[in-house]
Enzyme design. Structure first.
Site, PDB file in Angstrom:
ATOM      1  N   GLU A  94       7.460  -0.457  12.548  1.00 43.09           N
ATOM      2  CA  GLU A  94       8.497   0.569  12.721  1.00 43.09           C
ATOM      3  C   GLU A  94       7.753   1.872  12.937  1.00 43.09           C
ATOM      4  O   GLU A  94       7.209   2.456  12.015  1.00 43.09           O
ATOM      5  CB  GLU A  94       9.407   0.610  11.491  1.00 43.09           C
ATOM      6  CG  GLU A  94      10.727   1.346  11.742  1.00 43.09           C
ATOM      7  CD  GLU A  94      10.667   2.810  11.361  1.00 43.09           C
ATOM      8  OE1 GLU A  94      10.437   3.650  12.277  1.00 43.09           O
ATOM      9  OE2 GLU A  94      10.817   3.110  10.176  1.00 43.09           O
ATOM     10  N   CYS A 115      12.051   9.117  11.838  1.00 45.88           N
ATOM     11  CA  CYS A 115      11.940   8.687  13.230  1.00 45.88           C
ATOM     12  C   CYS A 115      13.288   8.519  13.913  1.00 45.88           C
ATOM     13  O   CYS A 115      13.374   8.632  15.137  1.00 45.88           O
ATOM     14  CB  CYS A 115      11.189   7.366  13.302  1.00 45.88           C
ATOM     15  SG  CYS A 115       9.554   7.409  12.559  1.00 45.88           S
ATOM     16  N   LYS A 122       0.868  -1.178   0.000  1.00 47.95           N
ATOM     17  CA  LYS A 122       0.000   0.000   0.000  1.00 47.95           C
ATOM     18  C   LYS A 122       0.900   1.223   0.000  1.00 47.95           C
ATOM     19  O   LYS A 122       1.652   1.464   0.925  1.00 47.95           O
ATOM     20  CB  LYS A 122      -0.899  -0.016   1.244  1.00 47.95           C
ATOM     21  CG  LYS A 122      -2.216   0.761   1.075  1.00 47.95           C
ATOM     22  CD  LYS A 122      -2.066   2.260   0.993  1.00 47.95           C
ATOM     23  CE  LYS A 122      -1.755   2.862   2.343  1.00 47.95           C
ATOM     24  NZ  LYS A 122      -1.704   4.378   2.261  1.00 47.95           N
ATOM     25  N   GLU A 158       7.305  12.995  19.472  1.00 49.13           N
ATOM     26  CA  GLU A 158       7.888  13.122  18.144  1.00 49.13           C
ATOM     27  C   GLU A 158       7.226  14.290  17.414  1.00 49.13           C
ATOM     28  O   GLU A 158       6.016  14.286  17.178  1.00 49.13           O
ATOM     29  CB  GLU A 158       7.691  11.832  17.360  1.00 49.13           C
ATOM     30  CG  GLU A 158       8.364  11.831  16.005  1.00 49.13           C
ATOM     31  CD  GLU A 158       8.239  10.499  15.299  1.00 49.13           C
ATOM     32  OE1 GLU A 158       9.250  10.009  14.787  1.00 49.13           O
ATOM     33  OE2 GLU A 158       7.121   9.955  15.273  1.00 49.13           O
TER      34      GLU A 158
END
Length: 482
Positions: free
Chosen positions: A250, A284, A175, A384
Site C-alpha cells: 500500500e 495516501c 516492524k 504526493e
C-alpha cells in the site's frame, strides 16, 4: 518525570535488542521526547521470525477459528477500555488532533471486532468436477506474516493488519514505525494481556533501513505487507522477491476529486476542505488533487479556501482541526513542494507558510494551503506532498477530467462530485483507483470495505473479507471414491 521505555516483544516477553541499542520518539507538536524503545536489528528480526514459526507450528495453526476469534474480540474490548489513554498516546506520538486519535482507537477496536467475528466464516468451496470424485478447496494461512507499517496511522494500521492475519490463522512479526512506535507497543502489551500464546504476535522496533530491510528479505516469511512510499515499496518488493515471498504493498497516492458544475458545491467544498487536512494531510487516500470544471473553478476554490481558513491549527492535545506534521524533515519536504509550485507559477489561494497560532512555534506545523494556477503536469499536481496542501487544476470536459485523474500514475482513491448519477457510475469505471467514491468522502464503516491501490499505489487488498483472502492461500483437494 521518567519517560516510558519499551522492549521488543519476542516470544511473549519484552526484551532488549540483541546489541542493547535504543532510540527515542518525539512529540511533533513540541519536539520533546515521548518514550524510549529497544532498537532491533537483523538478529532480533531472526529471533522474532523464529518465535512466530514455533508458535505457528506448535499451537496457532491448530487453534480453531472460534478460539482465535474470541481472543480478537477480547483485544477489541481492551482497546475500548483503554481508549482515553491510547488516544492521548497517539496524539503525543504522531501529532494527531485528539478527536481524530479517539476515532482511530475506535477503528482499531472495530478491526479486532470484525475479524474476530469473521474468523469462523472463512471457508473453501466444493467443485463439481465429475462423478466418483470429491474436489474442494480450503483456505490455509501463509504461516508467518511480516508487517511493516507507516507512522501516519500507527495504531489503526497495526490493528487492521494484525487482526486480519491472526483471524486467518497466521502468526505475525510487525516492524513498528520508527517515528511513531508508541501505540503499537501498547497494542503489543494489550495482545499479551488478552492471552495470545507466546510468539503469535511479535514486535520489532527500529528503523526501516535495518530492521525493515531485514524483515523484507527474511526467508522465513509466508507473506509480507508494507505501507509506505513508492521508493521504499520498490526496495521492499525486490528484497521479498529474492526469497519468493508474496507481498501486499500500500504505497503513495495523489487521490483526485473530480468536481462537475452540477455538483452540490457547498457540500463538496466542505468535505474536501476537511478531507485534505485530516491527519495534517499525511494520508495516501486523502483528496489532495482537486480537478474542477472551469465553469465553477473560481467559485469552488473560494468555498474551499474560506472553509480551510477557519480551521484551527495547534498541538494535537488541544484538539484543533489541524495538528503538526510528523517531523521537521517532513515539514521541510512539504515546504519545498510549495516553494517549487510557486516557482512554477502557482497562485497560493490560502496558506503557504507556517502558522502564527499559539503553541505552534516549537513544533512542525504548516498552514492549510491551497494552490491554483498549475497545469496537470506540474509536480504539485502529480506528486504526493503528504501535507495539508491541496492542488486545484481546471478541466472543461469529462475526458480531460479522467485524463488528469489517471495521469498521476497513482491509483489509490478517487472522488467524484456530480448530481448526474449516470456520469457518476460511468466514472467509477473510467477512473483508475482501488476505491472510487461518488458524492462522499467515505463509506461510513471503512472496516468492511477493501482497501488497496493500482499503479504506483501498489497491489493487494487489506480490510473487509478481502483481507481474509489476502492472508490465506488456496489449496485444492481431490479425493477419488473409487
Amino acid at each position: 518525570m521518567t519517560r516510558p521505555a519499551y522492549g521488543l516483544l519476542i516470544d511473549g516477553a519484552e526484551t532488549a535488542a540483541a546489541d542493547g541499542r535504543t532510540f527515542t520518539s518525539f512529540d511533533p507538536a513540541t519536539g520533546e521526547p515521548v518514550a524510549d524503545f529497544a532498537r532491533g536489528g537483523a538478529a532480533d528480526v531472526d529471533a522474532a521470525v523464529a518465535a512466530a514459526r514455533r508458535a505457528y507450528d506448535r499451537e496457532w495453526r491448530d487453534t480453531t477459528p472460534t478460539a482465535r476469534g474470541r481472543l480478537l474480540l477480547d483485544v477489541a474490548r481492551r482497546l475500548r477500555a483503554d481508549a482515553t489513554a491510547l488516544a492521548a498516546a497517539e496524539t503525543r506520538d504522531c501529532g494527531k488532533p485528539l478527536a481524530q486519535a479517539r476515532a482511530d482507537v475506535e477503528l482499531a477496536a472495530r478491526y479486532f471486532e470484525f475479524f474476530g467475528g469473521a474468523a469462523p466464516a472463512l471457508h473453501g468451496e466444493q467443485l463439481p468436477v465429475g462423478p466418483g470424485v470429491v474436489d474442494f478447496t480450503v483456505r490455509e494461512p501463509h504461516g508467518v506474516c511480516g508487517q511493516i507499517n507507516a507512522w501516519n496511522f500507527p495504531l489503526n494500521m497495526a490493528s487492521r493488519s494484525l487482526a486480519a492475519a491472526l483471524a486467518a490463522g497466521n502468526t505475525a512479526v510487525l516492524k513498528t514505525p520508527e517515528l511513531a512506535p508508541h501505540t503499537t507497543a501498547l497494542l503489543g502489551r494489550i495482545v499479551t494481556a488478552a492471552g495470545f500464546p507466546p510468539g503469535v504476535v511479535n514486535l520489532v522496533h527500529g528503523d526501516g533501513a535495518e530492521a525493515g530491510a531485514a524483515l523484507s528479505r527474511h526467508p522465513g516469511l509466508g507473506l509480507l505487507t508494507f505501507t509506505g512510499s513508492v521508493g521504499t515499496g520498490r526496495a521492499v518488493a525486490a528484497a521479498a522477491a529474492a526469497a519468493v515471498t508474496p507481498c501486499v504493498l500500500e504505497l503513495g497516492g495523489k487521490s483526485p476529486t473530480l468536481v462537475f458544475p452540477d455538483a452540490d458545491l457547498d457540500v463538496a467544498a466542505d468535505q474536501l476542505a476537511r478531507g485534505f487536512v485530516e491527519a495534517t494531510g499525511q494520508s495516501c487516500d486523502l483528496p489532495s488533487l482537486a480537478v474542477v470544471h472551469a465553469d465553477v473553478h473560481d467559485a469552488f476554490v473560494a468555498r474551499v479556501a474560506a472553509r480551510a481558513a477557519a480551521f484551527s491549527v495547534g498541538p494535537g492535545a488541544a484538539d484543533p482541526d489541524v495538528g503538526p506534521l510528523i517531523s521537521q524533515g517532513q515539514r521541510d519536504r512539504v515546504e519545498r513542494h510549495v516553494a517549487t509550485a510557486v516557482r512554477a507559477g502557482a497562485t497560493v489561494a490560502l496558506g503557504g507558510g507556517r502558522p502564527a497560532a499559539p503553541g505552534t512555534s516549537a513544533g512542525w506545523f504548516v498552514e492549510p494551503t491551497v494552490l491554483t494556477g498549475l497545469g496537470p503536469d506540474a509536480a504539485a499536481a502529480r506528486e504526493e506532498i503528504f501535507g495539508p496542501v491541496l492542488t486545484v487544476v481546471p478541466f472543461t470536459g469529462e475526458d480531460e477530467a479522467v485524463a488528469i485523474a489517471n495521469g498521476t500514475g497513482h491509483g489509490l482513491a478517487a472522488y467524484v462530485w456530480t448530481r448526474d448519477l449516470g456520469r457518476g457510475v460511468r466514472l467509477t469505471r473510467r477512473v483508475a483507483a482501488g476505491q472510487v467514491y461518488v458524492n462522499c468522502f467515505g463509506s461510513g464503516d471503512s472496516v468492511l470495505t477493501p482497501f488497496g491501490g493500482t499503479g504506483l499505489s501498489g497491489y493487494g487488498r487489506e480490510k473487509g473479507f478481502e483481507a481474509l483472502r489476502t492472508y490465506t492461500q488456496v489449496k485444492n483437494i481431490c479425493i477419488s471414491a473409487s
